[in-house]
Design a protein around this motif. Structure first.
Motif, short mmCIF file in Angstrom:
data_model
loop_
_atom_site.label_atom_id
_atom_site.label_comp_id
_atom_site.label_asym_id
_atom_site.label_seq_id
_atom_site.Cartn_x
_atom_site.Cartn_y
_atom_site.Cartn_z
N ALA A 92 -26.27 6.67 9.42
CA ALA A 92 -26.72 7.73 8.52
C ALA A 92 -27.54 8.77 9.27
CB ALA A 92 -27.55 7.13 7.38
N GLU A 93 -28.40 8.32 10.20
CA GLU A 93 -29.26 9.26 10.92
C GLU A 93 -28.45 10.17 11.84
OE1 GLU A 93 -33.01 9.41 11.11
OE2 GLU A 93 -32.49 8.73 9.12
N THR A 94 -27.32 9.68 12.34
CA THR A 94 -26.52 10.52 13.22
C THR A 94 -25.42 11.26 12.46
OG1 THR A 94 -25.29 8.52 13.72
CG2 THR A 94 -26.89 9.22 15.34
N ASN A 95 -25.44 11.17 11.13
CA ASN A 95 -24.44 11.83 10.29
C ASN A 95 -23.02 11.41 10.65
OD1 ASN A 95 -26.40 13.34 8.90
ND2 ASN A 95 -26.47 14.78 10.61
N ARG A 96 -22.85 10.13 10.93
CA ARG A 96 -21.53 9.64 11.29
C ARG A 96 -20.86 9.03 10.07
NH1 ARG A 96 -18.80 10.42 15.73
NH2 ARG A 96 -17.95 8.34 15.50
N ALA A 97 -19.53 9.00 10.07
CA ALA A 97 -18.80 8.36 8.99
C ALA A 97 -19.26 6.92 8.89
CB ALA A 97 -17.30 8.40 9.28
N PRO A 98 -19.40 6.34 7.70
CA PRO A 98 -19.09 6.92 6.38
C PRO A 98 -20.22 7.75 5.78
CG PRO A 98 -19.81 4.67 6.12
CD PRO A 98 -19.88 4.95 7.58
N VAL A 158 -24.52 -0.95 25.19
CA VAL A 158 -24.47 0.35 24.50
C VAL A 158 -23.02 0.74 24.21
CG1 VAL A 158 -24.96 2.80 24.74
CG2 VAL A 158 -26.66 1.15 25.45
N ALA A 159 -22.13 0.48 25.19
CA ALA A 159 -20.72 0.85 25.01
C ALA A 159 -20.11 0.06 23.86
CB ALA A 159 -19.95 0.60 26.31
N VAL A 160 -20.45 -1.24 23.76
CA VAL A 160 -19.90 -2.04 22.65
C VAL A 160 -20.37 -1.48 21.31
CG1 VAL A 160 -19.98 -4.31 21.55
CG2 VAL A 160 -19.65 -4.13 24.02
N LEU A 161 -21.66 -1.14 21.23
CA LEU A 161 -22.19 -0.59 19.97
C LEU A 161 -21.53 0.75 19.65
CD1 LEU A 161 -25.97 -1.44 20.26
CD2 LEU A 161 -24.29 -2.47 18.74
N LEU A 162 -21.31 1.58 20.68
CA LEU A 162 -20.65 2.87 20.45
C LEU A 162 -19.24 2.65 19.93
CD1 LEU A 162 -21.83 4.94 23.53
CD2 LEU A 162 -22.27 5.45 21.14
N PHE A 163 -18.57 1.64 20.50
CA PHE A 163 -17.22 1.34 20.04
C PHE A 163 -17.23 0.97 18.56
CE2 PHE A 163 -14.03 -1.94 19.15
CZ PHE A 163 -12.90 -1.15 19.27
N THR A 164 -18.22 0.15 18.14
CA THR A 164 -18.26 -0.22 16.72
C THR A 164 -18.52 1.01 15.85
OG1 THR A 164 -20.58 -0.79 16.92
CG2 THR A 164 -19.01 -2.59 17.08
N MET A 165 -19.33 1.95 16.36
CA MET A 165 -19.57 3.18 15.58
C MET A 165 -18.28 3.93 15.34
SD MET A 165 -23.03 5.11 16.78
CE MET A 165 -23.91 5.73 15.38
N ILE A 166 -17.45 4.03 16.39
CA ILE A 166 -16.17 4.73 16.26
C ILE A 166 -15.24 3.93 15.34
CG2 ILE A 166 -14.14 5.49 17.56
CD1 ILE A 166 -16.10 5.93 19.92
N VAL A 203 -25.05 12.87 21.64
CA VAL A 203 -26.21 12.34 22.36
C VAL A 203 -27.01 11.44 21.44
CG1 VAL A 203 -28.39 12.97 23.46
CG2 VAL A 203 -26.33 14.20 24.04
N ASN A 204 -27.15 11.87 20.17
CA ASN A 204 -27.86 11.02 19.20
C ASN A 204 -27.17 9.68 19.02
OD1 ASN A 204 -30.18 12.34 18.39
ND2 ASN A 204 -29.02 13.75 17.08
N MET A 205 -25.83 9.69 19.04
CA MET A 205 -25.10 8.42 18.94
C MET A 205 -25.49 7.50 20.08
SD MET A 205 -21.22 9.51 18.11
CE MET A 205 -20.47 7.93 18.47
N ILE A 206 -25.47 8.05 21.31
CA ILE A 206 -25.83 7.21 22.46
C ILE A 206 -27.27 6.73 22.31
CG2 ILE A 206 -25.88 7.09 24.97
CD1 ILE A 206 -23.99 9.43 25.07
#
Lengths: 170, 336
Positions: free
Chosen positions: B209-215, B284-292, B247-250
């Motif tokens: 929510a803080e990074t305005n990412r889906a959903p 960090v990469a694993v967490l980024l993958f879950t975000m996507i 950058v916020n996602m990372i």
């Protein structure tokens, strides 16, 4: 450190003037954000780490976001809100008197303090750390802390009572 | 030549290197996202620029630079131009305190390691909303204003639950220093994601929510608001908002790694301290993958449901969990 102090002091004063002088409330809010951030840096130079972070999180972060939120909704147009000449001119004389009085108090206060003593003695061990701050808040200053919390609680209940009141039927 | 203090020089060089690394990471994170979204949807994603599309970020950058930088006639010019810079500034601010690993002598690899590290991250996050809020407002048109107001309300609402999810970590670790929190997890041989699973999940949700990412990408919901807060932006200023978002996602994934997944802790770290950086990046990469992955999986929430979920589900659960952990710690449970 001295350079940082003067930089932040000048920024704080200039943005403070900007908050009062700007014609658009959104610009005032932006001025206040920069002002609070400069104050936070000043706290940092005084070893007030925790206070500096709280200043940013609570004031610059949370409270001013709410200001901005309300003002952005109310002033969707980009016209200056105060385009007409001021209707509060009768306030000029009393405010100058009050300002001079406050300035006198400030000058008296500055003359009374001994800056040399404040600079030479280092702050006590653990000053400004989160643990020290928390301990002092929950032991020495517990009463003031609880009273402040109670006042905030009253405000929250007040908001709920006022906002949650059902509309009067006509 | 005037005298420059050594520490200042070190900080400037470290910052410049870090900004370069983070911005490069942004470029390839964006490519990775487009590739993965392609695979999730049985497409191939970008393939034409360079081998496997690896030069796509460079092509995108060239395209953005060459576009015309438009400013709406009614815009508040100063704020309109400052807002993207503000967004990326607050996004990069967090990297001043994030420890990426440990030197062989046990010191954290970071620009600074202040005692109030985690509070600094919260502070940087809390002023991060201004870039979007001011950018949307200063555009002076309907969709950006709606987007910016949505974003403000959303970020305030989810920040509370995020804060309450972080406090249990601080209570268990007994410190607000980020390297200290990582060290506490290594000492207990337990990543806090295990005992603090509920805050771990809450943090993950609020991070989206803080990074305005889906959903939770309502501030830029293209089906309703054209492009939300950055509708009027073009060229590099649009690109700057893009940089800030990634950058916020990372950043949020790095924080989640530090707080809940033991930071640079991992097998063989005692023998090879430099491995801590690798472990950190892998997590960090694993967490980024879950975000996507979430983005490819979940539909966008309706706005009232988003608010109801934040205030009526996340916040009470986080508060209850906080009380339980506080009770356990106060009763003499694990600490420090």
């Amino acid at each position: 450190m001295s350079f940082l102090f003067w930089l932040c002091a000048v920024i704080a004063i200039l943005t403070g003037i900007g908050v009062v002088a700007s014609r658009h409330p959104v610009h005032s809010v932006v001025g206040l954000i920069v002002n609070f951030s400069a104050l936070a840096v000043l706290f940092l130079t005084l070893s007030g780490e925790f206070l500096a972070m709280i200043q940013i999180i609570i004031y610059a972060g949370a409270i001013l976001v709410l200001f901005l939120f309300v003002i952005a909704i109310l002033t969707a147009g980009n016209r200056a809100v105060e385009s007409a000449p001021s209707r509060l001119e009768f306030q000029a004389v009393p405010s100058i008197v009050a300002g001079l009085a406050a300035l006198t108090l400030l000058a008296a206060g500055i003359r009374e303090t001994r800056p040399a003593a404040a600079i030479t003695s280092p702050p006590p061990e653990g000053f400004g750390l989160v643990a020290t701050f928390g301990r002092s808040l929950l032991t020495t200053n517990l009463f003031a802390f609880e009273v402040t919390g109670f006042v905030l609680l009253v405000a929250v209940i007040g908001v709920i009572v006022m906002a949650g009141r059902p509309a009067v039927r006509s | 030549m005037t005298h420059v203090p050594e520490w200042l020089l070190t900080v400037v060089i470290k910052s410049a290197v870090l900004i370069f690394i983070v911005v490069t990471a942004f470029a390839y994170l964006m490519l990775a996202e487009r590739k993965m979204l392609g695979w999730f949807q049985m497409r191939v994603g970008p393939t034409w620029c360079g081998p496997w599309g690896l030069l796509q970020p460079a092509a995108d950058a060239v395209k953005l630079v060459l576009k015309e930088d438009l400013t709406p006639a009614d815009a508040d010019r100063f704020l309109y131009k400052v807002a993207p810079a503000l967004a990326v500034l607050t996004a990069l601010l967090a990297y001043a305190v994030i420890p990426f690993g440990f030197y062989p002598d046990g010191h954290p690899i970071a620009i600074a390691s202040p005692n109030v590290g985690i509070l600094f991250l919260l502070a940087a996050g809390s002023i991060g909303v201004y870039g979007i809020a001011l950018g949307g407002w200063s555009s002076q048109s309907k969709w950006p204003l709606l987007g910016s107001i949505r974003s403000t309300a959303q970020m305030i609402s989810y920040e509370l639950a995020m804060g309450l999810a972080i406090v249990p970590v601080v209570m268990l670790a007994g410190t607000t220093n980020l390297a200290g929190i990582v060290a506490a997890q290594a000492r207990h041989h337990l990543w806090y994601a295990v005992p603090l699973f509920v805050p771990f999940v809450i943090y993950g949700i609020t991070a989206l929510a803080e990074t305005n990412r889906a959903p939770f990408d309502l501030p830029e919901a293209e089906t309703e608001l054209v492009a939300g807060f950055h509708t009027e932006y073009s060229s590099l200023r649009f690109g700057t908002f893009f940089v800030a978002e990634y950058v916020n996602m990372i950043t949020v994934c790095s924080i989640q790694t530090l707080l809940f997944l033991g930071g640079g802790d991992g097998p063989w770290v005692e023998r090879l301290p430099w491995l801590s950086v690798v472990w950190f990046l892998v997590k960090v990469a694993v967490l980024l993958f879950t975000m996507i992955w979430w983005r490819a999986t979940l539909p966008r929430l309706r706005y009232d449901r988003l608010m109801a979920f934040g205030w009526k589900v996340l916040l009470p659960v986080a508060a209850l969990n906080l009380l339980i952990v506080a009770g356990i710690v106060a009763a003499g449970g694990p600490r420090g």
